[in-house]
Design an enzyme around this catalytic site. Sequence first.
Site, PDB file in Angstrom:
ATOM      1  N   GLU A 116       0.854  -1.201   0.000  1.00  0.00           N
ATOM      2  CA  GLU A 116       0.000   0.000   0.000  1.00  0.00           C
ATOM      3  C   GLU A 116       0.883   1.242   0.000  1.00  0.00           C
ATOM      4  OE1 GLU A 116      -1.725  -0.287   3.886  1.00  0.00           O
ATOM      5  OE2 GLU A 116      -2.387  -2.341   3.538  1.00  0.00           O
ATOM      6  N   LYS A 118       2.338   4.606   1.479  1.00  0.00           N
ATOM      7  CA  LYS A 118       2.464   5.103   2.849  1.00  0.00           C
ATOM      8  C   LYS A 118       1.991   6.557   2.838  1.00  0.00           C
ATOM      9  CE  LYS A 118       5.764   5.201   6.622  1.00  0.00           C
ATOM     10  NZ  LYS A 118       5.690   6.569   7.056  1.00  0.00           N
ATOM     11  N   ASP A 120       1.443  10.235   4.091  1.00  0.00           N
ATOM     12  CA  ASP A 120       2.225  11.125   4.938  1.00  0.00           C
ATOM     13  C   ASP A 120       1.261  12.018   5.716  1.00  0.00           C
ATOM     14  OD1 ASP A 120       4.644  11.947   5.866  1.00  0.00           O
ATOM     15  OD2 ASP A 120       4.885  13.523   4.375  1.00  0.00           O
ATOM     16  N   TYR A 228      -6.115   1.603   7.231  1.00  0.00           N
ATOM     17  CA  TYR A 228      -5.260   0.495   6.790  1.00  0.00           C
ATOM     18  C   TYR A 228      -5.040  -0.581   7.846  1.00  0.00           C
ATOM     19  CZ  TYR A 228      -2.197   3.874   9.077  1.00  0.00           C
ATOM     20  OH  TYR A 228      -1.665   4.763   9.958  1.00  0.00           O
ATOM     21  N   LYS A 316      11.092   3.202   1.754  1.00  0.00           N
ATOM     22  CA  LYS A 316      11.092   4.656   1.607  1.00  0.00           C
ATOM     23  C   LYS A 316      11.551   5.076   0.210  1.00  0.00           C
ATOM     24  CE  LYS A 316       9.819   6.658   5.374  1.00  0.00           C
ATOM     25  NZ  LYS A 316      10.638   7.461   6.076  1.00  0.00           N
ATOM     26  N   CYS A 410      26.808  45.723 -10.776  1.00  0.00           N
ATOM     27  CA  CYS A 410      27.057  44.328 -11.126  1.00  0.00           C
ATOM     28  C   CYS A 410      28.224  43.807 -10.280  1.00  0.00           C
ATOM     29  CB  CYS A 410      27.396  44.219 -12.605  1.00  0.00           C
ATOM     30  SG  CYS A 410      27.985  42.584 -13.063  1.00  0.00           S
ATOM     31  N   CYS A 413      31.333  43.076 -12.990  1.00  0.00           N
ATOM     32  CA  CYS A 413      32.071  44.108 -13.724  1.00  0.00           C
ATOM     33  C   CYS A 413      31.861  45.516 -13.161  1.00  0.00           C
ATOM     34  CB  CYS A 413      31.707  44.064 -15.206  1.00  0.00           C
ATOM     35  SG  CYS A 413      30.052  44.676 -15.524  1.00  0.00           S
ATOM     36  N   CYS A 428      22.693  43.284 -15.483  1.00  0.00           N
ATOM     37  CA  CYS A 428      23.899  44.089 -15.615  1.00  0.00           C
ATOM     38  C   CYS A 428      23.873  44.637 -17.030  1.00  0.00           C
ATOM     39  CB  CYS A 428      25.114  43.188 -15.427  1.00  0.00           C
ATOM     40  SG  CYS A 428      26.584  43.882 -16.170  1.00  0.00           S
ATOM     41  N   CYS A 433      30.745  42.806 -19.893  1.00  0.00           N
ATOM     42  CA  CYS A 433      30.821  42.091 -18.614  1.00  0.00           C
ATOM     43  C   CYS A 433      31.313  40.664 -18.879  1.00  0.00           C
ATOM     44  CB  CYS A 433      29.444  42.058 -17.961  1.00  0.00           C
ATOM     45  SG  CYS A 433      29.418  41.125 -16.444  1.00  0.00           S
TER      46      CYS A 433
HETATM   47  S1  IVH Z   1       0.531   0.215   8.942  1.00  0.00           S
HETATM   48  C1  IVH Z   1       2.226  -1.640  12.556  1.00  0.00           C
HETATM   49  N1  IVH Z   1      -0.038   1.305   6.612  1.00  0.00           N
HETATM   50  O1  IVH Z   1       3.320   5.247   8.895  1.00  0.00           O
HETATM   51  C2  IVH Z   1       1.998  -0.934  11.319  1.00  0.00           C
HETATM   52  N2  IVH Z   1       0.964   2.644   8.299  1.00  0.00           N
HETATM   53  O2  IVH Z   1       6.049   5.158   9.934  1.00  0.00           O
HETATM   54  C3  IVH Z   1       1.184   0.222  11.545  1.00  0.00           C
HETATM   55  N3  IVH Z   1       1.295   4.977   7.671  1.00  0.00           N
HETATM   56  O3  IVH Z   1       2.523   4.919  12.296  1.00  0.00           O
HETATM   57  C4  IVH Z   1       1.003   1.044  10.409  1.00  0.00           C
HETATM   58  N4  IVH Z   1       0.430   4.824   5.660  1.00  0.00           N
HETATM   59  O4  IVH Z   1       1.017   6.386  10.801  1.00  0.00           O
HETATM   60  C5  IVH Z   1       0.474   1.483   7.841  1.00  0.00           C
HETATM   61  N5  IVH Z   1      -0.623   2.175   4.533  1.00  0.00           N
HETATM   62  C6  IVH Z   1      -0.111   2.357   5.762  1.00  0.00           C
HETATM   63  C7  IVH Z   1       0.370   3.592   6.215  1.00  0.00           C
HETATM   64  C8  IVH Z   1       0.916   3.701   7.482  1.00  0.00           C
HETATM   65  C9  IVH Z   1       0.992   5.625   6.549  1.00  0.00           C
HETATM   66  C10 IVH Z   1       1.966   5.600   8.847  1.00  0.00           C
HETATM   67  C11 IVH Z   1       1.393   5.202  10.178  1.00  0.00           C
HETATM   68  C12 IVH Z   1       2.555   4.612  10.938  1.00  0.00           C
HETATM   69  C13 IVH Z   1       3.713   5.244  10.238  1.00  0.00           C
HETATM   70  C14 IVH Z   1       4.978   4.467  10.451  1.00  0.00           C
END
Ligand code: IVH
Length: 673
Positions: A116, A118, A120, A228, A316, A410, A413, A428, A433
Site C-alpha cells: 500500500e 504510505k 504522509d 489500513y 522509503k 554588477c 564588472c 547588468c 561584462c
Molecule cells: S501500517 C504496525 N499502513 O506510517 C503498522 N501505516 O512510519 C502500523 N502509515 O505509524 C502502520 N500509511 O502512521 C500502515 N498504509 C499504511 C500507512 C501507514 C501511513 C503511517 C502510520 C505509521 C507510520 C509508520
Amino acid sequence: MEKITKTIKQDIEKLIKDLNYHCYRYYVLDSPVISDEEYDRLYKHLKELEEQYGYILPDSPTQRVGAPPLDKFVKIKHKEPMLSLDNAFSEDEVREFDERIKRLIKSEDKIAYTVEPKYDGLAIELTYINGFLRTASTRGDGYEGEDVTQNIRTIKSVPLRIEGDNIPEEIDIRGEVYIDVKEFEKLNKERGKHGESIFANPRNAAAGSIRQLDSSITAKRNLHLACYGIGAVKGVDFRSQSDLIKWLEKARFPVPSIVKLTKGISEVISVVKEIEKKRKDFSFETDGAVIKVNEFRLQKILGMKTREPRWAIAYKFAAHQGITKINEIIASVGRTGVITPVAFLEPVRIGGVTVSRSTLHNWDEIERKDIRVGDTVVIERAGDVIPHVMAVIKDKRTGKEKRFNPPKKCPVCGSAVEREEGEVAYRCIGLNCPAQAQGRIGHYASRTAMDIEGLGEKNVELLFLKGLIKHFVDIYKLKKEDLLELPRFAEKSAQNLINAIDKSKHTTLARFLYSLGILHAGEYGAKLLARNFKNIEDLYNVKSERIIEIKQMGEKIADSISRFFNDPENLNTLKTLKSLGLKISNPDFESKRAEKRPFDGLTFVITGTLPEPRKKVEDLIESMGGHAASSVSKSTNYLVAGEEPGSKLKNAKELQVKIISYEELMEMVKEKG
Ligand code: IVH
C-alpha cells in the site's frame, strides 16, 4: 419542544441514513448521485426536524460540527499499542525482510504480502462501539494519545456509524488523516497572506489541523482519511489484511488508493516500483510503500520488536524535500546579464544527493516568500528539477536573519544594474561584462543564430577558457594551428570547424541581427527589422521612434535596438566583422517589397491539438506574413484553439483575444490567400 411521533422518528432516521449514504458517495467514492443543492435541502430539513423535536442521534451528519472549543485534550489509552514501522531504503533491504520472515516462520514458500502507499499524515485510532463512532485518538507515544473525537467527526469521509451486517461489538480502526497536496499548498498560501507561519509539509498541516482545540478550524481544512489496520476487535474475526480491507470498504471506510495483494518478494518489488512511478500523480503526499504479511495468523507468529512489528516494513522512496539553513545569499550574474540571487545552504541530503545551493529565482520571489539570510527553509528537489526553496519556516527565526537586497552595481564588472518596467529580473547593462561574454559567444554560434557547426557550448567553453575567443569577433580570427593545440581537436575536426566558420560568413540580415543578442530582440524581432531595413548600415544610429513605426514593435524592444545601434563600441564591432569577411544578404527585405502578404501584422497563438502538426500550421501562418507566437499577450490577434486546449485559452479569454478554430483559420487562409 414538540412531542415526537413514531413516524417523525422514522423520518429523521431515514434522512440520516440517506444523508450518510450521499456523504459516502461524495467523500469516499467521489461519485455523488445527487446534486449539492439536493444534499443541502435534505440536510436543512433534518436540522429543522432535530431542532423541532430535540431528537438528535449520534450518527446524524449535523453532529459533525458545532462542538464547543476545548480547554485541553483528554488522554486516551490504546488497548493495543499503536506501532511504528521499520524502514527499508533499498531493494536488498526488502529482500532481507522477506528472508527474515521465512526464517522465522520456517518456510521456503512464497509469502503473500499486501503493498500500500504510505500516507504522509497523522495516525489516528477510531473506536466504534456497536457500530457507532465513540472516540478518536492520536497515536501519541504509541500507548496513550489525545482525544480528538470532535475534530475527527468534522472529516466527512469518517463514518459516524458502521454499515453492513458484520458489525463488531467493538473495534479500533486505524488509519492516517492527511491533507491533499493541492489543498496543502492553498492553505499555506492563505496563511502566508495573513502573516501566519506556514506548514513545512502536508504531514505537519494534517497534524496541526487535528490538534486544534476548536473543531470549527479543523472543519475548514478539508482533511481526508485512509484506513489500513485495526487494533483491538471483539465479535468479528478477520483472516488477513486483504480481508480486512474488503470489510472496511464494505463498511464504507475510505481505504488506501492502492492495496495490492502479491505473492513472493519479487512481485512486491515490482508493485513498490509501480507505486513510486505513480507517486507524482497521487493527490496526496507519499514517501514510501508499506509492505505487510497478509495473513493475520502469520502476523501473530511473527509478533513485534519494541516499537515495530516484524511483519511489516516501509520502503522509503527518494525524498523530495529537506529542511536546512541558508548560510549566505549571493548575486550571480548569468550569461545574459540577468542577476539571480543564489542561496548557499547548510548541506542537506535529499533523495540521495547533497544539496548545498539553491536558486532563489529573483527578488520578487525573495520578497514573496520573505526569504532571509539565516532562515531555516524547506528545500524541494523533485526529479530533474533544480532544487528550490519551497518555504521559510518562520517559527525558527531568532531575529538575527538578514534581508538580501538587489545589488546596485554588477558584482562581476561593476556596471550599473537595471530593472526594466514590468520585468522581474535585474540585469547588468555592461556589454563587456565577462560573466556574459561566454554566453554571447555561445548564442552567436548556435544553430538558430549563425549556425556554426562544431561550435557548440562545450567547444565555446573550451575556447573561451583558453583565451582564444574572448568576444564573438574572435571566432573569425581563429586559426587551425590554434585549434590543433587543444586536446579536443585533431587535423580533421579542426579543419571542419574552420570550414564551418568560413561558411557562416555568408548569412542573412535577419539571422545576423538575431545572433547579436540584442536585448528583447528574438528571432521574430530580428526578422521584422530585416523586412524594414535593407542593410545593416541603415540601422546605424537609428532612433527609437523609427523602430516603433514598424507594426508590432513595442517601445521596450525599440529602445533596446536603438541603444544597441547608438553605442560606438557596438558599431565598431559591426565594422570589424565586415572587415573580417562577413557577407550579409537580405532576402526578407526584398520579399516585403515584392508582395504585401495577407497576414502581415497579425499574431496568432495555437493551443491544443490540431488536425495538422503544429509546426506545419505555424509555417503556413508565417508564409502568409503572420507571426506564430508561443504565448498569448495583449498583442495577440487570434488564438487558434484545437482539441484539449491548455491554459492559453483561459488567458485569451481574459485578454479578450479572438478565439478561432482550425477550420476558421483555414477559411481565412482560403479567403485571403
Ligand atoms: S501500517 C504496525 N499502513 O506510517 C503498522 N501505516 O512510519 C502500523 N502509515 O505509524 C502502520 N500509511 O502512521 C500502515 N498504509 C499504511 C500507512 C501507514 C501511513 C503511517 C502510520 C505509521 C507510520 C509508520
